[in-house]
Design an enzyme around this catalytic site. Structure first.
Site, PDB file in Angstrom:
ATOM      1  N   GLU A 157       0.823  -1.213   0.000  1.00  0.00           N
ATOM      2  CA  GLU A 157       0.000   0.000   0.000  1.00  0.00           C
ATOM      3  C   GLU A 157       0.861   1.269   0.000  1.00  0.00           C
ATOM      4  O   GLU A 157       0.709   2.154   0.836  1.00  0.00           O
ATOM      5  CB  GLU A 157      -0.939  -0.003   1.213  1.00  0.00           C
ATOM      6  N   GLU A 226      -9.175  -4.452  -1.004  1.00  0.00           N
ATOM      7  CA  GLU A 226      -9.752  -4.091   0.288  1.00  0.00           C
ATOM      8  C   GLU A 226     -11.059  -3.329   0.103  1.00  0.00           C
ATOM      9  O   GLU A 226     -11.048  -2.146  -0.240  1.00  0.00           O
ATOM     10  CB  GLU A 226      -8.778  -3.244   1.132  1.00  0.00           C
TER      11      GLU A 226
END
Length: 817
Positions: A157, A226
């Site tokens: 990320e 996600e």
């Protein structure tokens, strides 16, 4: 498979940054490819629905049930991070036991016939302490996290933070991708939130909505790593909830717009046992309002609504993965995406993007009415089998039933007192030999290196007997500034004040009157961390601890103590003595008391208790305590702190319509952010369980209880026009109601049943103007003494001719036993 997984893990564990797909059979790992539409496994396109379940946030005894519940919910894949700081707590000291037995977790997923996404990290963020990186790594010379430097080459990320590192960030991204590809794992690699991921690494989306996301290259599939079905909590914060209608809407829109791999973060959030919570200020509970709750129970109606959604999407799999969509505009904010081919295969998703009003549209000469902010799924381009805003799943009402701590019948050994509380009181200030002295403040984290939450600061102050505040009976004011996270201030051994930052702003300032006497005064400040920073650019440099201490109210003006001589001690004496470990602490002089002291700070408490009866999940109710840590049989329950949320900005009813954000649907205003603390059943013995806690500021231990998490009501209602199906055959498309009790229980009775026009909500249903008098007997015949049942709204079951022209529905409330 297990040995192959272990080998793969050990090869890649400390140098990888992205997600790795591991299949049920090791030899299948070389048969995973992709194109623009999907992953291709053994030559077959796959539409995959994945569920994040983090193995160390539950316990091994829960893993099979969690995986089973996920699979029953229509999930194909289990996803987890790998938590480096749990596997290498000190350099070269590796651990894969207990909650960190990753090979065992992978084997359970394999045995369930499911796939796995392994997010190797080892930087994970995840509201996990220090983002999953071992704290000791920060102190390896030359190390800077998350950029191009030799000691640190890992990532996850990274896209949001790359720019902060300049050219080093860009070169680091390129290096990380090349390193991963060079491992020749035979499976695709992905980079989450990485817009400049180099081909062939797939960049993916993390967000509440990813329907508009497009991968960097047109040759890559659209993957959502996600989707947040809820949100995390911080001590002192409100309790966020995301409505199941909106979660379903986001998923349906993603697949409508060409998505093929979708992962819920989290599907089961679990618990931040011990000191694993990050943040800072992340709660011990990591429930996340996920489809499976912290204790391992399906959260209805969210779990059931998403199960129905997954089933509807899977009916469209072939059409979705083998055809390009045709976009059909049906109104200003209404549209359909149609996937069809010449063989007659056809699937359509009709969306109403209006976040206020229901709309009726014409699609292929048929009228379809869609609630606001909803998607209808038509696996044959004709019949609606699911609408995201129409929840037909059952609703469960869960209660925490108090169970008093019962003294153990059988003492585990002669050193433990079964019927009495025992206490050990810490000294306010330095215990044993001081660690060091310094004429300034030190950074808390650099000093403790996260071996403990606690750091003592002590100094001595002399007060002239002629000070005016002594003569007038006034109190001087203590002024403290801190980088975070929390503290307790003692003067002459007496607690004067406590203060802390919060989950939004860790640093804090506070002032409080303190009691001083003429002559010598000992000032002791116990500073605490509440989880370390877990994300952000240069996050490893974010410090904590005191920056200024002053006393105001002296005749010569404000006294600055910041540069005086401070004596430091790392940790608590009880930690040093390992009071939480029954074997290690048996040589410690605990004090037996008939009644445990109340509102006493710096106190360790111990009691030997029986396991609560039954097999339902167990929690520890700490609402009457202050702040501290708790253990059972040496296992770390975690930090407890019943800090209350603000009294405003909560909602009674959440409107699912429109874009969601974490503050949209808050609950729990004015209540403790976390009252109950999960204690896994597998940690209990039948008797002789050693419960230990350290209380920092004082509470009432006589009010501590276990709580049993029980289903108190099971409700469901469904209307005649509800899109539903009882088999995968669209020819049997009909409205039905499904009830399911928890494992090892059955439907024992019905408190309410009405087919007609019932009113009210769960536990307050009432018969309406139209009512089939045989409703109760019908549902009893179909459901009593069964773990689950399906009741169809058909003329064979109910008097459907009642009240002509009225839309009828069935509402029931049942109990499980």
């Amino acid at each position: 498979m297990a040995s192959s997984v272990c080998t793969l893990l050990l090869l890649l564990f400390f140098c990888c940054f992205v997600c790795l797909y591991i299949l049920p059979f090791a030899d299948a790992a070389n048969n995973v490819t992709y194109d623009s539409r999907s992953l291709i496994i053994d030559g077959q396109r796959k539409l995959l629905i994945s569920a994040a379940i983090h193995y160390p946030r539950s316990v091994p005894a829960m893993w099979p049930g969690l995986v089973k519940t996920a699979k029953e919910g229509g999930v194909d894949v289990i996803e987890t991070y790998v938590f480096w700081n749990g596997h290498e707590p000190s350099p070269g000291n590796y651990y894969f036991g207990g909650r960190y037995d990753l090979p065992k977790f992978v084997k359970i997923v394999q045995d369930a016939g499911m796939l796995m996404i392994l997010r190797i990290g080892p930087f994970v963020a995840a509201e996990w302490n220090f983002g999953g990186i071992p704290v000791w790594l920060h102190y390896v010379p030359g190390t800077v996290f998350r950029t191009d430097n030799e000691p640190f080459k890992v990532e996850n990320e990274y896209g949001f933070y790359e720019a902060a590192y300049g050219d080093g960030g860009k070169s680091y991204t390129q290096w990380a991708a090349k390193m991963a590809l060079s491992q020749n794992t035979g499976v695709p690699w992905i980079m989450c939130q990485q817009w400049d991921a180099p081909d062939p690494v797939i960049n993916t989306c993390n967000s509440f909505y990813c329907d508009d996301f497009k991968p960097r290259y047109p040759t890559m599939p659209k993957i959502w790593t996600e989707n947040w079905p809820g949100w995390f909590k911080t001590f002192g914060g409100r309790d966020p909830h995301r409505p199941p209608e909106d979660v379903a809407y986001s998923v349906a829109r993603f697949f409508q717009k060409g998505g093929s791999v979708h992962n819920y973060y989290m599907y089961h959030g679990g618990t931040n046992f011990g000191r694993t919570a990050g943040g800072p200020f992340i709660t011990t509970s990591y429930d996340y309002d996920a489809p499976i709750d912290e204790y391992g129970l399906p959260r209805f109606p969210k779990w059931g609504h998403l199960k129905d959604l997954h089933r509807a999407i899977k009916l469209c799999e072939r059409a979705l993965l083998h055809n390009n969509p045709t976009l059909v505009h049906l109104g200003p904010k209404q549209e359909a995406d149609v996937y069809e081919d010449q063989s007659g295969t056809c699937a359509a998703f009709i969306a109403n993007l209006d976040d206020k009003d229901e709309k009726t549209v014409q699609f292929r000469n048929v009228s379809y009415t869609l609630p606001a902010w909803s998607v209808s799924i038509l696996p044959d381009c004709k019949n609606v089998v699911f609408n995201t805003a129409k929840v037909g799943s059952q609703t469960s009402t869960i209660k925490m039933i108090p169970e008093l701590l019962q003294p153990s019948i059988v003492q585990p050994n002669n050193d433990l007192k079964a019927l009495d509380w025992e206490i050990f009181v810490e000294k306010a200030g330095i215990w044993g030999e001081a660690d060091f002295t310094k004429n300034s403040f030190v950074d808390h984290i650099n000093t403790t290196k996260d071996t403990t939450d606690y750091l003592w600061h002590t100094t001595r102050l002399y007060v002239d007997e002629n000070e005016e505040f002594l003569k007038q009976g006034n109190k001087p004011t203590l002024l403290i500034e801190s980088k975070g996270h929390a503290l307790h201030a003692f003067v002459n051994g007496i607690l004067q004040a406590s203060a802390s930052g919060n989950g939004t702003v860790s640093p804090f300032k506070f002032k409080s009157p303190v009691s001083l006497k003429a002559g010598k005064n000992d000032i002791a400040i116990l500073c605490m961390t509440v989880g370390l920073q877990n994300a952000g650019s240069f996050y490893e440099w974010v410090g904590a601890g005191l920056t200024s201490v002053k006393l105001k109210g002296f005749k010569n003006g404000t006294m600055d103590l910041s540069d005086t001589t401070w004596t430091y001690k790392i940790g608590l004496e009880g930690e040093h003595l390992r009071l939480y470990d029954a074997n290690a602490s048996k040589n410690v002089s605990w004090t037996t008391v008939s009644e445990p002291p109340k509102n006493q700070p710096l106190t360790w408490y111990k009691a030997v208790v029986d396991a609560p009866p039954g097999d339902e999940p167990v929690a520890l109710d700490m609402v009457h305590m202050g702040k501290g840590l708790a253990w059972l049989n040496g296992e770390q329950i975690g930090r407890y702190w019943p800090r209350k949320a603000p009294t405003n900005k909560c909602v009674k009813m959440c409107d699912y319509r429109g874009k969601f954000n974490p503050d949209k649907c808050n609950k729990g205003c004015g209540e403790p952010t976390q009252r109950w603390y999960h204690v896994p059943r597998s940690w209990f013995k039948p008797s002789g369980n050693v419960f230990v806690m350290f209380e920092e500021k004082g509470g009432d231990p006589t009010q501590i209880s276990f709580s049993i998490r029980k289903l108190s009501a099971l409700c469901a209602h469904v209307a005649e026009d509800h899109p539903s199906f009882v088999t995968n055959s669209l020819q049997k498309n009909k409205a039905s109601l499904e009830l399911k009790c928890p494992m090892n229980t059955h439907i024992s009775s019905f408190k309410f049943a009405s087919y007609g026009t019932p009113t009210g909500t769960c536990q307050s249903y009432a018969v309406g103007d139209c009512h089939d008098p045989d409703s109760t007997s019908i549902v009893e015949k179909l459901c009593l003494n069964k773990n689950k049942c399906i009741v169809e709204l058909t003329k064979e079951n109910f008097k459907m001719e009642l009240c002509p022209g009225v839309m009828k529905k069935l509402a029931v409330e049942a109990t499980c036993g």
